[in-house]
Design a protein around this motif. Structure first.
Motif, PDB file in Angstrom:
ATOM      1  N   GLU A 229      -5.108  -7.335  -2.621  1.00  0.00           N
ATOM      2  CA  GLU A 229      -4.383  -6.351  -3.428  1.00  0.00           C
ATOM      3  C   GLU A 229      -3.779  -5.237  -2.591  1.00  0.00           C
ATOM      4  OE1 GLU A 229      -7.298  -5.161  -6.249  1.00  0.00           O
ATOM      5  OE2 GLU A 229      -6.904  -6.843  -7.631  1.00  0.00           O
ATOM      6  N   VAL A 230      -4.378  -4.962  -1.430  1.00  0.00           N
ATOM      7  CA  VAL A 230      -3.849  -3.894  -0.568  1.00  0.00           C
ATOM      8  C   VAL A 230      -3.256  -4.462   0.721  1.00  0.00           C
ATOM      9  CG1 VAL A 230      -5.534  -2.254  -1.472  1.00  0.00           C
ATOM     10  CG2 VAL A 230      -6.055  -3.515   0.626  1.00  0.00           C
ATOM     11  N   ALA A 236       1.131  -3.019   6.692  1.00  0.00           N
ATOM     12  CA  ALA A 236       2.163  -2.029   7.034  1.00  0.00           C
ATOM     13  C   ALA A 236       1.557  -0.882   7.830  1.00  0.00           C
ATOM     14  CB  ALA A 236       2.822  -1.509   5.753  1.00  0.00           C
ATOM     15  N   LEU A 237       0.357  -0.455   7.445  1.00  0.00           N
ATOM     16  CA  LEU A 237      -0.346   0.582   8.193  1.00  0.00           C
ATOM     17  C   LEU A 237      -0.612   0.120   9.625  1.00  0.00           C
ATOM     18  CD1 LEU A 237      -2.101   3.158   8.553  1.00  0.00           C
ATOM     19  CD2 LEU A 237      -4.003   1.860   7.563  1.00  0.00           C
ATOM     20  N   ALA A 238      -1.084  -1.118   9.756  1.00  0.00           N
ATOM     21  CA  ALA A 238      -1.357  -1.645  11.096  1.00  0.00           C
ATOM     22  C   ALA A 238      -0.093  -1.675  11.936  1.00  0.00           C
ATOM     23  CB  ALA A 238      -1.961  -3.043  10.996  1.00  0.00           C
ATOM     24  N   GLY A 239       1.008  -2.086  11.306  1.00  0.00           N
ATOM     25  CA  GLY A 239       2.267  -2.122  12.036  1.00  0.00           C
ATOM     26  C   GLY A 239       2.717  -0.754  12.494  1.00  0.00           C
ATOM     27  N   GLU A 240       2.518   0.255  11.649  1.00  0.00           N
ATOM     28  CA  GLU A 240       2.924   1.611  12.019  1.00  0.00           C
ATOM     29  C   GLU A 240       2.036   2.173  13.128  1.00  0.00           C
ATOM     30  OE1 GLU A 240       4.040   5.878   9.867  1.00  0.00           O
ATOM     31  OE2 GLU A 240       3.558   4.089   8.659  1.00  0.00           O
ATOM     32  N   THR A 263      -1.171   8.273   3.760  1.00  0.00           N
ATOM     33  CA  THR A 263       0.243   8.014   3.458  1.00  0.00           C
ATOM     34  C   THR A 263       0.427   6.646   2.802  1.00  0.00           C
ATOM     35  OG1 THR A 263       0.925   9.382   5.335  1.00  0.00           O
ATOM     36  CG2 THR A 263       2.546   7.812   4.450  1.00  0.00           C
ATOM     37  N   HIS A 264      -0.335   5.653   3.254  1.00  0.00           N
ATOM     38  CA  HIS A 264      -0.217   4.293   2.709  1.00  0.00           C
ATOM     39  C   HIS A 264      -1.127   4.068   1.502  1.00  0.00           C
ATOM     40  CE1 HIS A 264       2.380   2.392   5.789  1.00  0.00           C
ATOM     41  NE2 HIS A 264       1.851   3.289   6.609  1.00  0.00           N
ATOM     42  N   GLY A 265      -1.766   5.116   1.016  1.00  0.00           N
ATOM     43  CA  GLY A 265      -2.582   4.999  -0.188  1.00  0.00           C
ATOM     44  C   GLY A 265      -3.812   4.128  -0.015  1.00  0.00           C
ATOM     45  N   LEU A 266      -4.457   4.203   1.143  1.00  0.00           N
ATOM     46  CA  LEU A 266      -5.590   3.327   1.444  1.00  0.00           C
ATOM     47  C   LEU A 266      -6.913   4.076   1.594  1.00  0.00           C
ATOM     48  CD1 LEU A 266      -3.843   0.952   4.012  1.00  0.00           C
ATOM     49  CD2 LEU A 266      -4.648   0.330   1.724  1.00  0.00           C
TER      50      LEU A 266
END
Length: 674
Positions: A229-230, A236-240, A263-266
């Motif tokens: 679900e995330v 995307a967080l890992a990529g950033e 920022t990524h809502g995690l």
């Protein structure tokens, strides 16, 4: 004439052999002797190196090797000059013995795993000799010293390795090959005796009790769903984080990472999984997701741990047959092939297929960080494993060393520092679980084993999934929990189609090669069927307190009333011989050996319910079935053909119950009259 000895090791395609050992080199190989080479021919290791790099000879291209640092569990790669002289002597002796195994042992070629078992035996000898201030030649050549050492060995595999080593050394010339005599027959006899003692105590892999099995499957599915679900935001967080190389180098503590997590809502995800909001926590989150994907594959395929670790990136395959989609895992195994890789396939289901797709997304991130595109190749060795090491992201230390293939992530469920995810998939043992284990194997003292105590986490191992799947997913009724039935329903059909019934497809990829079939999941599946049926028969017929009816049920009930009960061992033996059979049905079970000649198009065939001599019926089951059928009929339109058919089936069930209740009352009245 000078004799030449070549290394008797597994040599994958493209591997360059070590140097040859000729008699001119003497009894012992010199320290500068090239013991291994890389795929391009460069020197990988010399005999005198503390660590022998064996990556060039690994079938899957893994970075593997042999560490002779017997005093530590770390596989250091330092040179012998860094070791105290006394330890250097022990290492020299261990390397001499290993050289003899590699070059002068006849028979099948030796794979890395086999050689590593020899090394563990030599390390155990080195540890003992250092404690006793005894040289290795003095130990091996003196019967009294060697017997004293054997008496201290408390591990079955070490005893087996010692037995093989001593037997091998006795085939060599003490003067020209070894350099000293080896204590012989008396030591071998002692090793054999000790090995048999440990073999007698060896425990078979336990099946997972159904309650725990269901909870594990549900927990793995729930944890994997949480990540799925995330997944978009997590990747995307890992990529950033990876793209901010300058920031990572300037701030070693990664104080800016928590900001990105928010920022990524995690935030809630990291907190619920016990992950640190740092690059290290990010790396661990990816590794835990890989573990969940791998466990899902284990649960729904019966694949071994080593085979799952070696799955290539492009490992999933689907086939359409009569409007149904069949899911396959395409991988590699080295079992029964002298350490050489061969292709094989496993039947699985949509859950495992989705897990592969999720693992591929994680792998794509890792490969992409190195600028690699995973190419699909028909070569037997894939450079791109599905569970590639997250270490390549360099989020938690240095990346793995390079080799001929990318290294896999070591996904374990037995670590000392248990994570929240790992704790969730290890339910606590209850009394009912121990009772079920005792029903399956009453000859094993389950309650006396430390790891099977009430309140302890279930000692989960991946191989348990293989045995549990083979035993429980048979359609004999051993899986009694509705939730477990639903979770295994599809894979059960697939296994039955390909493995149990011996379809032409199964023969295509398993049975054409006898060795391929010996340790494939299909063999476990088929061999588990008689045992599974026997255990269900014991539970549903011999040990049940419910009164039985039907052709076979009445006969069995009469025997039970007279105190005639077949023993568990005799029952299992008859099932394995094919003399008995049992299959669960909606109202009880059927003991027909072979294909049923009564059941037609409908489950509730009149002839089966009223006149089958193989029926073992149970009134509680019949009551439940009537209740469900009554509720179903109420949902139908009385004017339809479907209503009349289902009502007819309901009438058959009600009539059968009335008949058997009347017969039961007559028997009860007859007993009271007596």
């Amino acid at each position: 004439m000078t004799s030449m000895h070549q290394a008797n090791i597994v040599l994958p395609e493209g591997a360059v052999t070590p140097d040859e050992w000729n008699d001119g080199l003497g009894v012992r190989l010199p320290r500068e002797f090239v013991i291994s080479r890389r795929r391009n021919g460069d020197v990988a290791s010399k005999r005198g190196d503390l660590f022998w790099d064996w990556s060039g000879y690994d079938p899957r291209g893994r970075a593997v090797g042999f560490s002779f640092a017997f005093w530590t569990t770390r596989s250091g790669k330092s040179q012998l000059k860094d070791i105290p002289p006394q330890r250097q002597t022990f290492v020299d002796e261990m390397q001499h013995l290993m050289s003899l195994v590699i070059y002068k042992r006849h028979g099948p070629t030796l794979a890395f795993k086999t050689l590593h078992s020899y090394l563990k035996g030599f390390c155990a000898i080195g540890q003992y000799c250092e404690k006793q201030t005894l040289s290795i030649p003095a130990l091996l050549s003196d019967e009294q010293h060697f017997s004293a050492y054997v008496a201290t060995v408390g591990h079955r595999t070490v005893l087996q390795t010692l037995f093989v080593v001593v037997s091998f050394l006795m085939t060599l010339d003490p003067e020209h090959d070894i350099g000293y005599p080896v204590a012989g027959n008396a030591v071998i006899a002692e090793l054999r005796r000790r090995y048999r003692e440990y073999a007698a105590m060896d425990k078979q892999t336990p099946p997972i009790p159904t309650r725990i099995y269901s909870e594990i499957i549900s927990a793995v599915a729930a944890q994997l769903k949480d990540f799925a679900e995330v997944a978009d935001r997590f990747l995307a967080l890992a990529g950033e984080v990876l793209s901010n190389t300058a920031a990572r180098q300037a701030d070693e503590r990664h104080t800016w990472t928590p900001v990105l997590v928010t920022t990524h809502g995690l935030d809630s995800y990291f907190e619920s999984k016990g992950l640190a909001k740092s690059a290290k926590g990010l790396s661990r989150g990816l590794t835990e997701a890989q573990l969940l994907c791998k466990l899902t594959i284990h649960i729904f395929s019966g694949i071994r741990d080593e085979e799952a670790q070696a799955l290539p990136f492009h490992c999933s395959e689907t086939q359409q047959d009569h409007g149904r989609t069949h899911y396959l895992l395409c991988g590699q195994t080295t079992k029964f092939n002298h350490g050489k890789i061969r292709h094989t396939k496993w039947v699985t289901n949509s859950e495992a297929y989705e897990a592969v797709l999720l693992a591929q997304r994680i792998a794509t991130l890792i490969y992409g960080s190195m600028g690699c595109i995973t190419e699909q190749s028909k070569d037997i060795l894939s450079r791109y494993p599905l569970f590639v090491s997250t270490g390549y992201l360099a989020l938690n230390g240095r990346p793995p060393s390079g080799a001929d293939a990318f290294q896999v992530q070591r996904l374990r469920i037995t670590r000392r520092d248990e994570t929240l995810v790992e704790a969730a998939i290890r339910p606590l043992i209850q009394e009912c679980d121990l009772r079920e284990l005792e029903e399956i194997d009453p000859h094993r003292a389950w309650r006396s084993e430390e790891k099977f105590q009430i309140g302890m986490p279930w000692p989960l191992r991946t191989h348990q999934f293989r045995r549990s799947l083979a035993i429980y997913a048979q359609r004999s009724g051993m899986v009694s929990l509705p939730s477990l039935r639903r979770q295994l329903q599809h894979i059960t059909k697939e296994m039955s189609l390909y493995y149990a019934k011996g379809s032409s497809f199964a023969r295509d990829f398993i049975e054409n090669e006898r060795d391929d079939y010996k340790l494939h999941m299909a063999k476990d599946w088929r061999e588990a069927k008689p045992l599974s049926e026997a255990l269900a028969y014991l539970r549903d017929v011999l040990l049940t307190e419910d009164e039985l009816f039907g052709g076979a049920g009445t006969f069995e009930q009469q025997k039970k009333n007279r105190g005639i009960l077949m023993s568990r061992d005799t029952t299992i033996r008859k099932f394995k011989r094919g003399e008995m059979a049992y299959k669960e049905t909606p109202i009880g079970g059927c003991i027909k050996v072979g294909e049923c000649d009564q059941v037609g198009l409908k489950v509730l065939e009149t002839e089966c319910i009223l006149g089958c001599k193989n029926l073992v019926g149970k009134l509680p089951k019949l009551d439940r079935l009537i209740d469900r059928q009554s509720k179903f009929v109420l949902t139908l339109d009385p004017a339809t053909v479907e209503y009349r058919m289902e009502q007819s089936d309901l009438n058959v069930l009600i009539d059968a119950r009335s008949k058997w209740r009347a017969a039961s009352e007559r028997r009860s009245n007859g007993k009271r009259a007596d």
